[in-house]
Scaffold this active site. Structure first.
Site, short mmCIF file in Angstrom:
data_model
loop_
_atom_site.label_atom_id
_atom_site.label_comp_id
_atom_site.label_asym_id
_atom_site.label_seq_id
_atom_site.Cartn_x
_atom_site.Cartn_y
_atom_site.Cartn_z
N HIS A 71 0.81 -1.23 0.00
CA HIS A 71 0.00 0.00 0.00
C HIS A 71 0.84 1.28 0.00
O HIS A 71 0.41 2.31 0.51
CB HIS A 71 -0.98 -0.01 1.19
CG HIS A 71 -0.31 -0.07 2.54
ND1 HIS A 71 -0.78 -0.84 3.59
CD2 HIS A 71 0.79 0.57 3.04
CE1 HIS A 71 -0.01 -0.68 4.63
NE2 HIS A 71 0.95 0.17 4.33
N HIS B 138 -1.90 4.45 9.82
CA HIS B 138 -0.56 5.03 10.03
C HIS B 138 -0.63 6.39 10.72
O HIS B 138 0.26 7.22 10.52
CB HIS B 138 0.16 5.20 8.71
CG HIS B 138 0.37 3.95 7.92
ND1 HIS B 138 -0.65 3.26 7.33
CD2 HIS B 138 1.52 3.28 7.60
CE1 HIS B 138 -0.16 2.20 6.67
NE2 HIS B 138 1.15 2.20 6.83
N HIS C 56 10.02 -4.18 4.41
CA HIS C 56 10.47 -2.80 4.32
C HIS C 56 10.74 -2.21 5.69
O HIS C 56 10.16 -2.62 6.68
CB HIS C 56 9.53 -1.89 3.51
CG HIS C 56 8.12 -1.69 4.03
ND1 HIS C 56 7.24 -2.69 4.25
CD2 HIS C 56 7.44 -0.55 4.33
CE1 HIS C 56 6.07 -2.21 4.65
NE2 HIS C 56 6.17 -0.90 4.73
N GLU D 38 3.76 -5.42 8.69
CA GLU D 38 2.43 -5.29 8.06
C GLU D 38 1.95 -6.62 7.48
O GLU D 38 0.77 -6.76 7.15
CB GLU D 38 2.47 -4.21 6.96
CG GLU D 38 2.62 -2.82 7.54
CD GLU D 38 2.79 -1.72 6.49
OE1 GLU D 38 2.69 -0.55 6.85
OE2 GLU D 38 3.04 -2.05 5.30
C1 DHB Z 1 6.16 3.24 2.34
C2 DHB Z 1 5.64 1.98 2.64
C3 DHB Z 1 4.54 1.89 3.52
O1 DHB Z 1 3.99 0.69 3.89
C4 DHB Z 1 3.96 3.02 4.06
O2 DHB Z 1 2.89 2.88 4.86
C5 DHB Z 1 4.50 4.27 3.77
C6 DHB Z 1 5.60 4.39 2.89
C7 DHB Z 1 7.31 3.37 1.38
O3 DHB Z 1 7.96 2.39 1.00
O4 DHB Z 1 7.57 4.52 0.96
FE FE Z 2 2.51 1.01 5.53
#
Ligand code: DHB
Ligand code: FE
Length: 286
Positions: free
Chosen positions: A12, A59, A192, A239
């Site tokens: 997302h 978030h 991530h 997540e």
């Molecule tokens: C990014 C990834 C995310 O899951 C999020 O909530 C905000 C930013 C990213 O990789 O930039």
């Molecule tokens: Fe996220």
């Protein structure tokens, strides 16, 4: 009885919203990611869900660190987005289904999930981006039931707990008297990490393990503790809890129909997965 047709899991990342706003779907950077949705569009056009249950993490738009429920569910007629500060346009609102929400709330509490009930709930990019990816250029043609899982402020619920939450939602859907076609969505991930010493961390091997085992071998995944998950997938890779809840809600015979994996989109290992759920009735009819 509601018919759970299957699940879609997707990244997302907010930058996707900017790429959509700037019509960059065919740019070399974005094309391998957006192409992964061609199959999803065809499948949705065929399957025509009425309702989507969306497991996601807020978030900071609706819940902030001062008050952060572990699990929360929407019970509104309409869910709005607001400016979250990512430089992306504010998204269309999505329709709700309060009658189904209250059915799920009653069933979840009876099943000892003491879930926070929200009759007013903003949806952030973790809901709006997946809806835009799945139904581009239009308001999502489904009513949604957003279910938020805390992946932000520790302590987080375990993978097993999220699987069980999904299973409870799946049972509740099966006991709903209306004939609805229900899609389950899980958003976020895969690996991530946005901040700290390991910012930019990705783990292709672990992502592959998650993708390979979500449909039919969750036992191989649920023994990872939250600490393990942060280590393997990055601080925001947790997540994946949303994906696990999605899988839990698929109550029948589950098979993988489609996957796409592309590194990186922004700071994230981007992944899309479509799982089919064959319920008892469909299996007997086949
Ligand atoms: C990014 C990834 C995310 O899951 C999020 O909530 C905000 C930013 C990213 O990789 O930039
Ligand atoms: Fe996220």
């Amino acid at each position: 009885m509601a018919n759970i047709i299957g699940g879609v899991a997707t990244t997302h990342v907010p930058a996707i919203g900017k790429a959509i706003a700037d019509s960059k779907q065919n740019d070399p950077y974005w094309k391998p990611f957006f192409d992964g949705f061609d199959y999803v569009h065809r499948w949705l056009a065929r399957e025509k869900p009425d309702v989507a249950v969306v497991f996601y993490n807020d978030h900071g738009l609706n819940f902030f660190l001062d008050k952060l429920p572990t699990f929360a569910i929407g019970a509104a007629t309409e869910y709005r987005n607001e400016d979250e500060g990512w430089g992306i346009p504010v998204s269309r609102s999505a329709a709700g289904d309060p009658a189904l929400s209250w059915h799920l709330i009653n069933a979840l509490v009876a099943d000892e999930f003491d879930i926070t009930m929200c009759q007013d709930m903003l949806i952030d990019h973790a809901v709006t981006i997946p809806l835009e990816l799945m139904w581009p250029g239009q308001r999502a043609p489904v009513r949604i039931i957003p279910i938020s899982i805390n992946t932000v402020q520790h302590p987080l619920p375990s993978l097993t707990r999220c699987l069980k939450l999904g299973q409870s939602v799946g049972r509740a859907l099966q006991s709903y008297p209306q004939d609805l076609r229900v899609l389950i969505i899980g958003t976020g991930g895969l690996s991530h990490q946005l901040d700290g010493e390991r910012a930019g961390f990705l783990n292709k091997e672990f992502d592959q393990l998650c993708l390979d085992n979500l449909a039919n071998n969750t036992q191989k995944l649920i023994h990872y503790s939250i600490h393990d998950l942060v280590e393997q997938a990055g601080a925001q890779g947790v997540e994946f809890l949303n994906w696990m809840a999605m899988r839990g809600a698929l109550t029948g015979k589950v098979s993988e129909l489609h996957r796409n994996y592309h590194i990186p989109i922004s700071n994230t290992a981007a992944a899309t997965l479509v799982l089919q759920n064959k319920g008892e009735a469909a299996r007997q009819a086949a």
